[in-house]
Design a protein around this motif. Structure first.
Motif, PDB file in Angstrom:
ATOM      1  N   SER A 130       0.841  -1.187   0.000  1.00 25.23           N
ATOM      2  CA  SER A 130       0.000   0.000   0.000  1.00 25.23           C
ATOM      3  C   SER A 130       0.878   1.239   0.000  1.00 25.23           C
ATOM      4  CB  SER A 130      -0.902   0.020   1.238  1.00 25.23           C
ATOM      5  OG  SER A 130      -0.107   0.179   2.414  1.00 25.23           O
ATOM      6  N   ALA A 131       0.253   2.388  -0.196  1.00 22.98           N
ATOM      7  CA  ALA A 131       0.999   3.646  -0.135  1.00 22.98           C
ATOM      8  C   ALA A 131       1.597   3.839   1.251  1.00 22.98           C
ATOM      9  CB  ALA A 131       0.081   4.816  -0.495  1.00 22.98           C
ATOM     10  N   ARG A 132       0.832   3.500   2.285  1.00 19.47           N
ATOM     11  CA  ARG A 132       1.332   3.670   3.650  1.00 19.47           C
ATOM     12  C   ARG A 132       2.534   2.754   3.896  1.00 19.47           C
ATOM     13  NH1 ARG A 132      -2.798   3.488   8.590  1.00 19.47           N
ATOM     14  NH2 ARG A 132      -3.286   5.502   7.611  1.00 19.47           N
ATOM     15  N   ALA A 133       2.452   1.518   3.433  1.00 20.00           N
ATOM     16  CA  ALA A 133       3.566   0.582   3.635  1.00 20.00           C
ATOM     17  C   ALA A 133       4.815   1.044   2.889  1.00 20.00           C
ATOM     18  CB  ALA A 133       3.161  -0.818   3.175  1.00 20.00           C
ATOM     19  N   TRP A 134       4.624   1.598   1.707  1.00 20.84           N
ATOM     20  CA  TRP A 134       5.768   2.118   0.941  1.00 20.84           C
ATOM     21  C   TRP A 134       6.401   3.306   1.673  1.00 20.84           C
ATOM     22  CZ3 TRP A 134       8.856   0.478  -2.720  1.00 20.84           C
ATOM     23  CH2 TRP A 134       9.630   1.390  -3.436  1.00 20.84           C
ATOM     24  N   ALA A 135       5.572   4.205   2.171  1.00 19.27           N
ATOM     25  CA  ALA A 135       6.093   5.348   2.925  1.00 19.27           C
ATOM     26  C   ALA A 135       6.826   4.888   4.175  1.00 19.27           C
ATOM     27  CB  ALA A 135       4.952   6.299   3.287  1.00 19.27           C
ATOM     28  N   ASP A 136       6.302   3.865   4.844  1.00 16.61           N
ATOM     29  CA  ASP A 136       6.958   3.342   6.045  1.00 16.61           C
ATOM     30  C   ASP A 136       8.341   2.778   5.708  1.00 16.61           C
ATOM     31  OD1 ASP A 136       4.834   4.045   7.636  1.00 16.61           O
ATOM     32  OD2 ASP A 136       3.949   2.030   7.689  1.00 16.61           O
ATOM     33  N   ARG A 155      10.699   5.719   5.185  1.00 18.59           N
ATOM     34  CA  ARG A 155      11.051   6.369   6.453  1.00 18.59           C
ATOM     35  C   ARG A 155      11.993   5.499   7.279  1.00 18.59           C
ATOM     36  NH1 ARG A 155       5.196   7.322   6.737  1.00 18.59           N
ATOM     37  NH2 ARG A 155       4.762   9.377   5.828  1.00 18.59           N
ATOM     38  N   ARG A 156      11.821   4.191   7.184  1.00 18.18           N
ATOM     39  CA  ARG A 156      12.724   3.299   7.917  1.00 18.18           C
ATOM     40  C   ARG A 156      14.151   3.446   7.393  1.00 18.18           C
ATOM     41  NH1 ARG A 156      12.900  -3.344   8.102  1.00 18.18           N
ATOM     42  NH2 ARG A 156      14.727  -3.453   9.462  1.00 18.18           N
ATOM     43  N   LEU A 157      14.311   3.484   6.093  1.00 17.94           N
ATOM     44  CA  LEU A 157      15.648   3.676   5.538  1.00 17.94           C
ATOM     45  C   LEU A 157      16.226   5.005   5.994  1.00 17.94           C
ATOM     46  CD1 LEU A 157      15.504   2.441   1.828  1.00 17.94           C
ATOM     47  CD2 LEU A 157      16.418   1.256   3.819  1.00 17.94           C
ATOM     48  N   GLU A 158      15.414   6.043   5.960  1.00 17.06           N
ATOM     49  CA  GLU A 158      15.892   7.378   6.326  1.00 17.06           C
ATOM     50  C   GLU A 158      16.410   7.401   7.757  1.00 17.06           C
ATOM     51  OE1 GLU A 158      14.435  11.755   5.279  1.00 17.06           O
ATOM     52  OE2 GLU A 158      12.990  10.678   6.526  1.00 17.06           O
ATOM     53  N   GLY A 159      15.834   6.609   8.621  1.00 10.89           N
ATOM     54  CA  GLY A 159      16.250   6.608  10.008  1.00 10.89           C
ATOM     55  C   GLY A 159      17.257   5.540  10.364  1.00 10.89           C
ATOM     56  N   SER A 160      17.825   4.855   9.353  1.00 13.98           N
ATOM     57  CA  SER A 160      18.656   3.672   9.631  1.00 13.98           C
ATOM     58  C   SER A 160      20.041   3.710   9.005  1.00 13.98           C
ATOM     59  CB  SER A 160      17.925   2.403   9.148  1.00 13.98           C
ATOM     60  OG  SER A 160      16.674   2.278   9.754  1.00 13.98           O
ATOM     61  N   GLY A 161      20.581   4.895   8.762  1.00 13.23           N
ATOM     62  CA  GLY A 161      21.932   4.956   8.229  1.00 13.23           C
ATOM     63  C   GLY A 161      22.035   4.860   6.719  1.00 13.23           C
ATOM     64  N   PHE A 162      20.894   4.696   6.047  1.00 11.83           N
ATOM     65  CA  PHE A 162      20.905   4.623   4.588  1.00 11.83           C
ATOM     66  C   PHE A 162      20.709   6.019   4.004  1.00 11.83           C
ATOM     67  CE2 PHE A 162      20.060   0.304   5.782  1.00 11.83           C
ATOM     68  CZ  PHE A 162      20.697  -0.454   4.809  1.00 11.83           C
ATOM     69  N   ASP A 163      21.364   6.261   2.898  1.00 10.31           N
ATOM     70  CA  ASP A 163      21.285   7.569   2.256  1.00 10.31           C
ATOM     71  C   ASP A 163      20.334   7.582   1.074  1.00 10.31           C
ATOM     72  OD1 ASP A 163      22.444  10.290   2.295  1.00 10.31           O
ATOM     73  OD2 ASP A 163      23.131   9.779   0.276  1.00 10.31           O
ATOM     74  N   VAL A 164      20.134   6.415   0.426  1.00  8.12           N
ATOM     75  CA  VAL A 164      19.374   6.378  -0.823  1.00  8.12           C
ATOM     76  C   VAL A 164      18.436   5.177  -0.856  1.00  8.12           C
ATOM     77  CG1 VAL A 164      19.524   6.549  -3.345  1.00  8.12           C
ATOM     78  CG2 VAL A 164      21.481   7.253  -1.950  1.00  8.12           C
ATOM     79  N   LEU A 165      17.211   5.398  -1.310  1.00 11.59           N
ATOM     80  CA  LEU A 165      16.285   4.328  -1.680  1.00 11.59           C
ATOM     81  C   LEU A 165      16.341   4.192  -3.193  1.00 11.59           C
ATOM     82  CD1 LEU A 165      12.660   3.679  -0.475  1.00 11.59           C
ATOM     83  CD2 LEU A 165      13.148   3.824  -2.915  1.00 11.59           C
ATOM     84  N   LEU A 166      16.609   2.973  -3.658  1.00  7.39           N
ATOM     85  CA  LEU A 166      16.727   2.717  -5.087  1.00  7.39           C
ATOM     86  C   LEU A 166      15.622   1.775  -5.538  1.00  7.39           C
ATOM     87  CD1 LEU A 166      20.586   2.089  -5.299  1.00  7.39           C
ATOM     88  CD2 LEU A 166      19.366   4.140  -6.055  1.00  7.39           C
ATOM     89  N   VAL A 167      15.077   2.039  -6.714  1.00  8.31           N
ATOM     90  CA  VAL A 167      14.082   1.148  -7.302  1.00  8.31           C
ATOM     91  C   VAL A 167      14.617   0.620  -8.631  1.00  8.31           C
ATOM     92  CG1 VAL A 167      12.073   2.132  -6.167  1.00  8.31           C
ATOM     93  CG2 VAL A 167      12.892   3.158  -8.267  1.00  8.31           C
ATOM     94  N   PRO A 168      14.337  -0.637  -8.952  1.00  7.94           N
ATOM     95  CA  PRO A 168      14.772  -1.194 -10.241  1.00  7.94           C
ATOM     96  C   PRO A 168      13.805  -0.801 -11.351  1.00  7.94           C
ATOM     97  CG  PRO A 168      13.697  -2.882  -8.952  1.00  7.94           C
ATOM     98  CD  PRO A 168      13.689  -1.636  -8.101  1.00  7.94           C
ATOM     99  N   ASP A 169      14.143  -1.196 -12.567  1.00  9.11           N
ATOM    100  CA  ASP A 169      13.309  -0.864 -13.732  1.00  9.11           C
ATOM    101  C   ASP A 169      13.214  -2.082 -14.631  1.00  9.11           C
ATOM    102  OD1 ASP A 169      11.825   0.565 -15.585  1.00  9.11           O
ATOM    103  OD2 ASP A 169      13.567   1.448 -16.567  1.00  9.11           O
TER     104      ASP A 169
END
Length: 304
Positions: A16-22, A25-39
């Motif tokens: 869901s949109a909420r699960a994607w946002a979660d 946000r988890r990455l943002e708070g966990s030492g990760f700098d980038v969220l990457l999506v494949p194509d």
């Protein structure tokens, strides 16, 4: 050059949109700098532009990007406008990864021709020229073998100048040479079979990996120190200090940074070795299932 560690994670979908946002946000708070999506056109994966935009809107610091846009799926004039819009809406947080396109199933199922690797690399090189030209100020004209652009002045322009950070990945010498000349970030991978059926199993191991680093260093010449060099973590196995090695772990041991096995300290030490000795500082967690195990490593090393 100072090369602080940066970490990214590939995230493919959510319920869901909420699960994607979660997840973002988890990455943002966990030492990760980038969220990457494949194509890819096949398989359970979100479409990149919408997924990146939603992740950016759900976060404040997290950068969003692709690993990687398939150049064969969209004209660079279309991609340039989409990317500039995402960069503006994310306030300059786009990191655009770009490749030729390679997976045979994408092409077969969608009825697209999978042309030889040399043609795809040549087309990608022209696409990079078009992207950078359209992101610059004023009208742009380019007449190449694959693309023709005439007096096109697109808006909006990206927030980040002169353009969003560009990531190119690959394992073959032609792709690595192009990346060395054009990319801000290079993701070292295995060479892909010409028929698109998967990575070339003959291209693995420490010797082949170090040869790729050397190709980049020589091809980049005086811009080498401005390039962020990295790779994807394909296998991860974190064990307790008192936990013995299993036979399966011993068989999976690999000297490259693409396979990380051992205690958390073992993994931290290995990543530091590759950064300090071979200049790799940007590491992509390829499998979301490894996020819990790898997060403490990212938190310890990020930005250092």
């Amino acid at each position: 050059m100072d090369r602080p560690f940066r970490f990214a994670a590939v995230v493919r979908e959510a319920g869901s949109a909420r699960a994607w946002a979660d997840k973002a946000r988890r990455l943002e708070g966990s030492g990760f700098d980038v969220l990457l999506v494949p194509d890819h056109l096949v398989g359970p994966r979100f479409a990149p532009v919408a997924a990146m935009t939603a992740a950016a809107c759900a976060t404040n610091r997290l950068r969003v990007g692709t690993l990687v846009f398939a150049n064969d799926f969209r004209h660079p004039a279309v991609l340039a406008k989409e990317a500039a819009t995402v960069d503006l809406l994310s306030e300059g947080r786009l990191e655009l990864g770009l490749g030729t396109g390679w997976m045979a199933a994408d092409y077969t199922c969608a009825g697209l021709p999978l042309e030889p690797p040399g043609v795809r690399v040549d087309r990608l090189a022209e696409a990079v020229t078009v992207l950078k030209g359209l992101w610059a100020d004023g009208p742009f004209t380019f007449h190449g073998e694959h693309y023709r652009i005439t007096d096109l002045d697109q808006h909006p322009k990206p927030v980040r100048r002169p353009h969003p950070r560009l990531l190119l990945g690959g394992g073959g010498p032609r792709m690595l040479g192009l990346a060395a000349r054009e990319a801000d970030v290079i993701n070292l991978g295995m060479r892909v079979r010409p028929d698109g059926t998967g990575p070339d199993s003959m291209d693995g191991g420490l010797e082949a990996f170090l040869a790729k680093v050397d190709v980049v260093r020589r091809a980049a010449a005086d811009r080498y120190d401005r390039i962020e060099l990295g790779t994807s973590i394909q296998q991860l196995g974190v064990r307790r200090p008192d936990e013995p090695w299993s036979a399966a772990d011993s068989s999976r041991q690999d000297e490259t940074p693409q396979v990380l096995l051992g205690t958390r300290q073992d993994i931290v030490d290995k990543l530091r070795y590759w950064r300090d000795t071979h200049d790799l500082s940007y590491f992509v967690l390829h499998h979301e299932r490894d996020l819990d195990a790898f997060t403490p490593v990212a938190e310890e090393l990020a930005g250092r």
